[in-house]
Design an enzyme around this catalytic site. Structure first.
Site, mmCIF file in Angstrom:
data_model
loop_
_atom_site.group_PDB
_atom_site.id
_atom_site.type_symbol
_atom_site.label_atom_id
_atom_site.label_comp_id
_atom_site.label_asym_id
_atom_site.label_seq_id
_atom_site.Cartn_x
_atom_site.Cartn_y
_atom_site.Cartn_z
ATOM 1 N N HIS A 93 0.805 -1.219 0.000
ATOM 2 C CA HIS A 93 0.000 0.000 0.000
ATOM 3 C C HIS A 93 0.841 1.274 0.000
ATOM 4 C CE1 HIS A 93 -3.323 -2.709 1.044
ATOM 5 N NE2 HIS A 93 -4.121 -1.742 0.652
ATOM 6 N N GLY A 94 2.038 1.218 0.485
ATOM 7 C CA GLY A 94 2.819 2.446 0.452
ATOM 8 C C GLY A 94 4.155 2.312 1.148
#
Length: 482
Positions: A326-327
């Site tokens: 996700h990041g």
């Protein structure tokens, strides 16, 4: 271009008309038209990154063809590793280079050896995490013999860059989507109507629920040190509905738009906030990503088989990897680890699959036990979302400490009170509709179809009016950054 933008409102009807009236009688032309439309759609953000999609397409197409001609296991593994290296190489460079560099510098500084290395000003290509996973799944499935490699380059290119789900999913498997490019599509009125209906519901989720919730969540999270615990709880609640309305809204729009062009994408959300435990939540939230990690990471690692330590290891690997996907921030890793901690007791007690049906199926309301289970799961998810939304670990920790303080029992006070009241009412209405439609592919798929036509169209009209009446400040889709 955004699905909820003026540009897309112009783009989609033109594309739809040209697709059905010009390319309708020729499969090759249909697929080529989708490629052109998809490249135009993606190039609207930054045409330079079209080269990444094209290069990834060429690599995986070529490897697929080569795998069909080679039987030697070692050579096949080399080809698979090339695909993995190229796809993850692009993803790692654009998404994680500066993250690893910053942590490398921090580690040396911690041990008293400061180094000075400048990071790169890297622009993250929109949707790179989605289309790299999609193309990689093709190569893996061909390698495993689950899929025959395609020799139709245009069909494969259309599969990789199909514009409705290109930038934020669902992450489609080649086994489901690619064969649909081999078959001539003919316009079907009922499918198009169904697609428009799901598109409308997705727009409502994004514009009315997510964007209004975002204004409140951003105000509270960005100024969290100024607010009481009770106000921070509200901020977390509004972010919880922001991310759901935002991402599931995009998925609904992508699936609905795909129906307009004769394609059927897989369901990506199935009323996750009505889950009775965290295992059920993850079977209903971002289904395309959860099943991707299950099939290509969790099961190859051994899944839930083997000794206890292996089950624990595999659980943490899949959730932490999902968080990191996700990041490039430690907050996402902690978010993933926290969900692993939630999930682990269910797995070890072999209770992770007990809720495979829809809650209160065939009933109007849940019983008290189900209501308690839903409330507990929602609360645990809400706490995890705080890490997902926070700027850093310190911000998340400070946020939680304030929540679990005496100020939790004070009356919430912040500048967006009127908006919060109005949005809360909209969320309640939204939850009622989602609850009534929880057994369907999307909430309003069959809702009200047993009523007369006038009532049904009145319902649609109310949604359309709400899109204009309750429009919040336009927010970029959260998952575009992934």
């Amino acid at each position: 271009m955004l699905f909820n933008s003026i540009e897309f409102a112009i783009f989609i009807p033109i594309t739809f008309l040209l697709y059905w009236f010009i390319a309708n009688n020729n499969l090759k032309l249909q697929n080529l038209f989708i490629v052109v439309a998809s490249y135009l759609f993606y190039g609207w953000w930054d045409w330079r990154f079209l080269s990444l999609i094209l290069f990834s397409t060429l690599i995986d197409y070529s490897i697929g063809i080569r795998l069909s001609k080679i039987k030697n296991l070692s050579e096949r593994k080399v080809l698979l590793l090339i695909s993995v290296f190229v796809n993850f190489g692009f993803l790692g460079f654009f998404k994680y280079y500066n993250f690893f560099l910053d942590n490398f510098i921090a580690a040396f500084s911690f041990f008293g050896q400061p180094i000075n290395i400048q990071g790169l000003d890297i622009i993250l290509p929109v949707g790179i995490s989605f289309y790299t996973f999609q193309t990689l799944s093709y190569t893996i499935d061909v390698y495993k013999g689950k899929l025959e490699p395609t020799k139709d380059f245009i069909a494969f290119t259309a599969f990789v860059c199909f514009f409705p789900q290109l930038v934020a999913g669902p992450i489609e498997r080649a086994t489901n989507l690619l064969p649909q490019f081999y078959k001539k599509r003919t316009f079907e009125y009922n499918k198009a109507v169904d697609g428009l209906r799901q598109l409308l519901w997705g727009l409502f989720k994004k514009i009315v629920i997510a964007d209004n919730s975002a204004q409140i969540a951003n105000e509270i999270f960005n100024n969290s040190t100024e607010y009481s615990g009770s106000t921070l709880v509200l901020g977390a609640v509004f972010f919880t509905f922001q991310i759901y309305g935002d991402f599931s809204g995009y998925s609904d729009m992508a699936i609905g738009i795909s129906r307009l062009f004769g394609f059927k994408l897989k369901q990506n959300f199935a009323a996750p906030y009505f889950s009775r435990d965290i295992a059920e939540f993850w079977r209903r939230w971002h289904i395309s990503l959860s099943t991707w990690f299950r099939d290509y990471l969790y099961i190859p690692l051994g899944g839930s088989r083997g000794k206890t330590y292996m089950k624990v290891r595999n659980t943490f690997i899949i959730f932490i990897t999902s968080g990191f996907w996700h990041g490039a921030n430690w907050t996402f890793i902690v978010w993933g680890a926290l969900n692993a901690l939630y999930f682990l007791p269910l797995l070890l007690q072999k209770k992770n699959k007990i809720h495979s049906d829809v809650v209160a199926q065939g009933k109007l309301l849940p019983n008290l036990k189900e209501f308690y289970q839903i409330s507990k799961t929602f609360s645990l998810t809400l706490i995890a979302w705080i890490f997902f939304r926070a700027d850093n670990i310190g911000h998340a920790w400070s946020f939680l400490k304030t929540i679990f303080s005496k100020s939790l029992f004070t009356f919430p006070h912040f500048s967006e009170k009127d908006l919060a009241v109005n949005t809360s009412i909209l969320i309640i209405i939204f939850l009622i509709v989602e609850w009534l439609g929880r057994e369907n592919q999307y909430a309003i798929e069959k809702l009200g179809f047993n009523k007369n036509r006038s009532i049904r169209w009145l319902f649609y009209l109310m949604i359309i009016i709400s899109l204009f009446w309750f429009t919040g400040q336009e927010q970029q889709f959260i998952y575009f950054q992934f």
